[in-house]
Motif scaffolding. Structure first.
Motif, PDB file in Angstrom:
ATOM      1  N   TRP A 149       3.843  19.532   5.793  1.00  0.00           N
ATOM      2  CA  TRP A 149       4.101  19.228   7.205  1.00  0.00           C
ATOM      3  C   TRP A 149       5.539  19.609   7.550  1.00  0.00           C
ATOM      4  N   THR A 150       5.721  20.233   8.676  1.00  0.00           N
ATOM      5  CA  THR A 150       7.067  20.560   9.144  1.00  0.00           C
ATOM      6  C   THR A 150       7.638  19.475  10.048  1.00  0.00           C
ATOM      7  N   ALA A 151       6.789  18.565  10.499  1.00  0.00           N
ATOM      8  CA  ALA A 151       7.234  17.464  11.351  1.00  0.00           C
ATOM      9  C   ALA A 151       6.215  16.343  11.244  1.00  0.00           C
ATOM     10  N   ALA A 152       6.646  15.142  11.595  1.00  0.00           N
ATOM     11  CA  ALA A 152       5.755  13.990  11.634  1.00  0.00           C
ATOM     12  C   ALA A 152       6.189  13.084  12.780  1.00  0.00           C
ATOM     13  N   ASP A 153       5.287  12.224  13.205  1.00  0.00           N
ATOM     14  CA  ASP A 153       5.616  11.299  14.290  1.00  0.00           C
ATOM     15  C   ASP A 153       6.424  10.109  13.793  1.00  0.00           C
ATOM     16  N   GLU A 154       6.089   9.622  12.606  1.00  0.00           N
ATOM     17  CA  GLU A 154       6.708   8.401  12.097  1.00  0.00           C
ATOM     18  C   GLU A 154       6.841   8.481  10.577  1.00  0.00           C
ATOM     19  N   ALA A 155       7.888   7.833  10.062  1.00  0.00           N
ATOM     20  CA  ALA A 155       8.013   7.587   8.624  1.00  0.00           C
ATOM     21  C   ALA A 155       8.284   6.101   8.443  1.00  0.00           C
ATOM     22  N   HIS A 156       7.508   5.476   7.567  1.00  0.00           N
ATOM     23  CA  HIS A 156       7.643   4.047   7.295  1.00  0.00           C
ATOM     24  C   HIS A 156       8.001   3.876   5.817  1.00  0.00           C
ATOM     25  N   ILE A 157       9.046   3.101   5.558  1.00  0.00           N
ATOM     26  CA  ILE A 157       9.470   2.833   4.180  1.00  0.00           C
ATOM     27  C   ILE A 157       9.459   1.326   3.998  1.00  0.00           C
ATOM     28  N   ALA A 158       8.500   0.845   3.201  1.00  0.00           N
ATOM     29  CA  ALA A 158       8.355  -0.592   2.975  1.00  0.00           C
ATOM     30  C   ALA A 158       8.805  -0.928   1.558  1.00  0.00           C
ATOM     31  N   TYR A 159       9.761  -1.846   1.458  1.00  0.00           N
ATOM     32  CA  TYR A 159      10.314  -2.247   0.172  1.00  0.00           C
ATOM     33  C   TYR A 159       9.671  -3.559  -0.271  1.00  0.00           C
ATOM     34  N   GLY A 160       8.903  -3.459  -1.342  1.00  0.00           N
ATOM     35  CA  GLY A 160       8.270  -4.644  -1.918  1.00  0.00           C
ATOM     36  C   GLY A 160       9.069  -5.122  -3.110  1.00  0.00           C
ATOM     37  N   LEU A 161      10.118  -5.895  -2.864  1.00  0.00           N
ATOM     38  CA  LEU A 161      10.933  -6.473  -3.924  1.00  0.00           C
ATOM     39  C   LEU A 161      10.467  -7.897  -4.169  1.00  0.00           C
ATOM     40  N   ASN A 162      10.272  -8.259  -5.432  1.00  0.00           N
ATOM     41  CA  ASN A 162       9.833  -9.621  -5.722  1.00  0.00           C
ATOM     42  C   ASN A 162      10.982 -10.621  -5.607  1.00  0.00           C
ATOM     43  N   SER A 163      12.220 -10.104  -5.655  1.00  0.00           N
ATOM     44  CA  SER A 163      13.415 -10.923  -5.504  1.00  0.00           C
ATOM     45  C   SER A 163      14.582  -9.976  -5.289  1.00  0.00           C
ATOM     46  N   TRP A 164      15.730 -10.526  -4.900  1.00  0.00           N
ATOM     47  CA  TRP A 164      16.918  -9.693  -4.757  1.00  0.00           C
ATOM     48  C   TRP A 164      18.143 -10.552  -5.035  1.00  0.00           C
ATOM     49  N   HIS A 165      18.648 -10.438  -6.262  1.00  0.00           N
ATOM     50  CA  HIS A 165      19.898 -11.087  -6.614  1.00  0.00           C
ATOM     51  C   HIS A 165      21.006 -10.061  -6.387  1.00  0.00           C
ATOM     52  N   PRO A 166      21.731 -10.147  -5.281  1.00  0.00           N
ATOM     53  CA  PRO A 166      22.690  -9.092  -4.937  1.00  0.00           C
ATOM     54  C   PRO A 166      23.954  -9.162  -5.773  1.00  0.00           C
ATOM     55  N   THR A 167      24.548  -8.010  -6.011  1.00  0.00           N
ATOM     56  CA  THR A 167      25.859  -7.962  -6.647  1.00  0.00           C
ATOM     57  C   THR A 167      26.918  -8.341  -5.619  1.00  0.00           C
ATOM     58  N   ASP A 168      28.118  -8.608  -6.106  1.00  0.00           N
ATOM     59  CA  ASP A 168      29.220  -8.882  -5.187  1.00  0.00           C
ATOM     60  C   ASP A 168      29.475  -7.677  -4.290  1.00  0.00           C
ATOM     61  N   GLY A 169      29.317  -6.480  -4.861  1.00  0.00           N
ATOM     62  CA  GLY A 169      29.518  -5.269  -4.078  1.00  0.00           C
ATOM     63  C   GLY A 169      28.521  -5.134  -2.938  1.00  0.00           C
ATOM     64  N   THR A 170      27.269  -5.520  -3.190  1.00  0.00           N
ATOM     65  CA  THR A 170      26.260  -5.483  -2.143  1.00  0.00           C
ATOM     66  C   THR A 170      26.641  -6.419  -1.003  1.00  0.00           C
ATOM     67  N   ARG A 171      27.094  -7.603  -1.333  1.00  0.00           N
ATOM     68  CA  ARG A 171      27.482  -8.567  -0.291  1.00  0.00           C
ATOM     69  C   ARG A 171      28.667  -8.054   0.529  1.00  0.00           C
ATOM     70  N   ILE A 172      29.675  -7.500  -0.149  1.00  0.00           N
ATOM     71  CA  ILE A 172      30.848  -6.998   0.567  1.00  0.00           C
ATOM     72  C   ILE A 172      30.471  -5.832   1.470  1.00  0.00           C
ATOM     73  N   ALA A 173      29.635  -4.925   0.953  1.00  0.00           N
ATOM     74  CA  ALA A 173      29.209  -3.778   1.764  1.00  0.00           C
ATOM     75  C   ALA A 173      28.460  -4.237   3.005  1.00  0.00           C
ATOM     76  N   GLY A 174      27.603  -5.249   2.853  1.00  0.00           N
ATOM     77  CA  GLY A 174      26.869  -5.780   4.004  1.00  0.00           C
ATOM     78  C   GLY A 174      27.791  -6.387   5.035  1.00  0.00           C
ATOM     79  N   GLN A 175      28.804  -7.098   4.580  1.00  0.00           N
ATOM     80  CA  GLN A 175      29.764  -7.700   5.503  1.00  0.00           C
ATOM     81  C   GLN A 175      30.511  -6.633   6.296  1.00  0.00           C
ATOM     82  N   ILE A 176      30.922  -5.581   5.606  1.00  0.00           N
ATOM     83  CA  ILE A 176      31.666  -4.515   6.277  1.00  0.00           C
ATOM     84  C   ILE A 176      30.787  -3.785   7.283  1.00  0.00           C
ATOM     85  N   SER A 177      29.533  -3.541   6.912  1.00  0.00           N
ATOM     86  CA  SER A 177      28.616  -2.885   7.851  1.00  0.00           C
ATOM     87  C   SER A 177      28.411  -3.734   9.093  1.00  0.00           C
TER      88      SER A 177
END
Length: 343
Positions: A149-177
């Motif tokens: 396909w050269t084009a599509a109408d929609e792309a869906h990305i679903a993340y099925g994580l059973n848990s998420w223990h974030p690193t300190d870096g993940t938390r800091i990056a989220g705060q800055i964003s």
């Protein structure tokens, strides 16, 4: 095994950086350990004698130049990337070597495309941002699902994580964003980024078995909204996260990841379900694995391997799906993920 290429790792002592260093060693590369904290670098080097240690600060260009001297490529694992990406890219351009990072920050990745595309192309060098679980993997899966396909109408990305223990870096990056967007959230719709102040929707997503239908946060936006539209003609890119993982991430007392195996991986499992739609047709790609931080290492290292061996499709700033053969790249990750491509 590789032929001993030297690869500088900026942020080598961080949680993801340690996985990257170990993966480089496993693949036969020679890592140079770099980062802002000399003490942490020395501690890391004590567990891996013989590796070169090069402390460097993003506000000291000469130190970055010393860290990259003699390297064939650099992998930036040091967040927040809003602070580190541009200085390390500048150093890579001065050294004339490829740059890869593992940034999940939407704005930092957008900045890389905006500020360095022309310069990198003119220099004939390669810059691959977001070569990680968020951004890189979703882009590879979406590109593989698109196929001819050269084009599509929609792309869906679903993340099925059973848990998420974030690193300190993940938390800091989220705060800055959040600060950069004044507390608003962002989504990609009608071919552009859109900032909103309302709450994201909650809905059910039909993950493949055995996970099955799960409640997800809709418009839980990650770096995929930068990487996928950078080269695929898809005006709607929507992302989702399982509710339990989103709650873990938002809870201030969720602990950091704990290793449960000899490779240092946590018990976290993931299923990434990507669906692209065009008219009445639908195509799908699914990846399963363990530990989103650990799987980032083979993604980034495989990218460096392909760049250094000439298995690329373009130069300049490019996302994973544009610069690499997406299906072949994903299949090369078979020791780390299981892959299903459907039509």
């Amino acid at each position: 095994m590789e032929s001993g290429h030297v690869v500088a790792v900026y942020g080598a002592y961080g949680h993801t950086g340690r996985f990257v260093v170990a993966q480089l060693r496993e693949r036969g590369f020679v890592p140079v350990l770099s980062g802002r904290d000399p003490g942490k670098l020395k501690e890391l080097a004590a567990h891996d004698p013989g590796l070169d240690v090069q402390p460097a600060s993003v506000d000291d260009p000469a130190s970055l130049d010393r860290a990259l001297a003699g390297a064939a490529a650099v992998i930036n694992c040091a967040g927040p990337f809003a602070t580190t990406a541009a200085p390390v890219i500048e150093a890579a351009l001065r050294a004339g070597i490829p740059y890869v990072d593992v940034a999940a920050e939407i704005e930092a990745n957008a900045d890389t495309f905006t500020h360095f595309t022309d310069r990198a192309r003119a220099a004939g060098t390669t810059i691959v941002p977001a070569m990680a679980f968020f951004g890189g993997l979703g882009d590879l899966l979406a590109t593989a699902a698109m196929d001819d396909w050269t084009a599509a109408d929609e792309a869906h990305i679903a993340y099925g994580l059973n848990s998420w223990h974030p690193t300190d870096g993940t938390r800091i990056a989220g705060q800055i964003s959040r600060l950069r967007r004044n507390g608003e959230r962002v989504r990609y719709t009608n071919g552009q980024l859109e900032y909103r102040s309302d709450a994201p929707p909650t809905l059910d997503w039909p993950f493949p078995d055995p996970m099955g239908t799960r409640a997800v946060i809709g418009e839980f936006t990650m770096a995929d909204i930068v990487t996928i539209p950078s080269h695929l003609s898809v005006p709607e890119v929507r992302t989702y996260m399982t509710v339990e993982a989103a709650k873990d991430l938002s809870a201030p007392d969720t602990p950091t990841p704990t290793a449960v195996d000899e490779r240092g991986r946590s018990a976290q499992t993931f299923l990434v379900d990507v669906v692209v739609r065009s008219g009445g047709s639908e195509r799908r790609a699914v990846a399963r694995g363990q530990d989103i931080y650990a799987v980032t290492a083979p993604l980034a290292v495989e990218a460096v391997h392909r760049i250094l061996t000439g298995r690329t499709r373009t130069v300049g700033v490019a996302s994973a799906g544009e610069i690499f053969d997406a299906v072949d790249f994903l299949r090369a990750l078979s020791p780390h993920i299981s892959l299903e491509l459907g039509r």
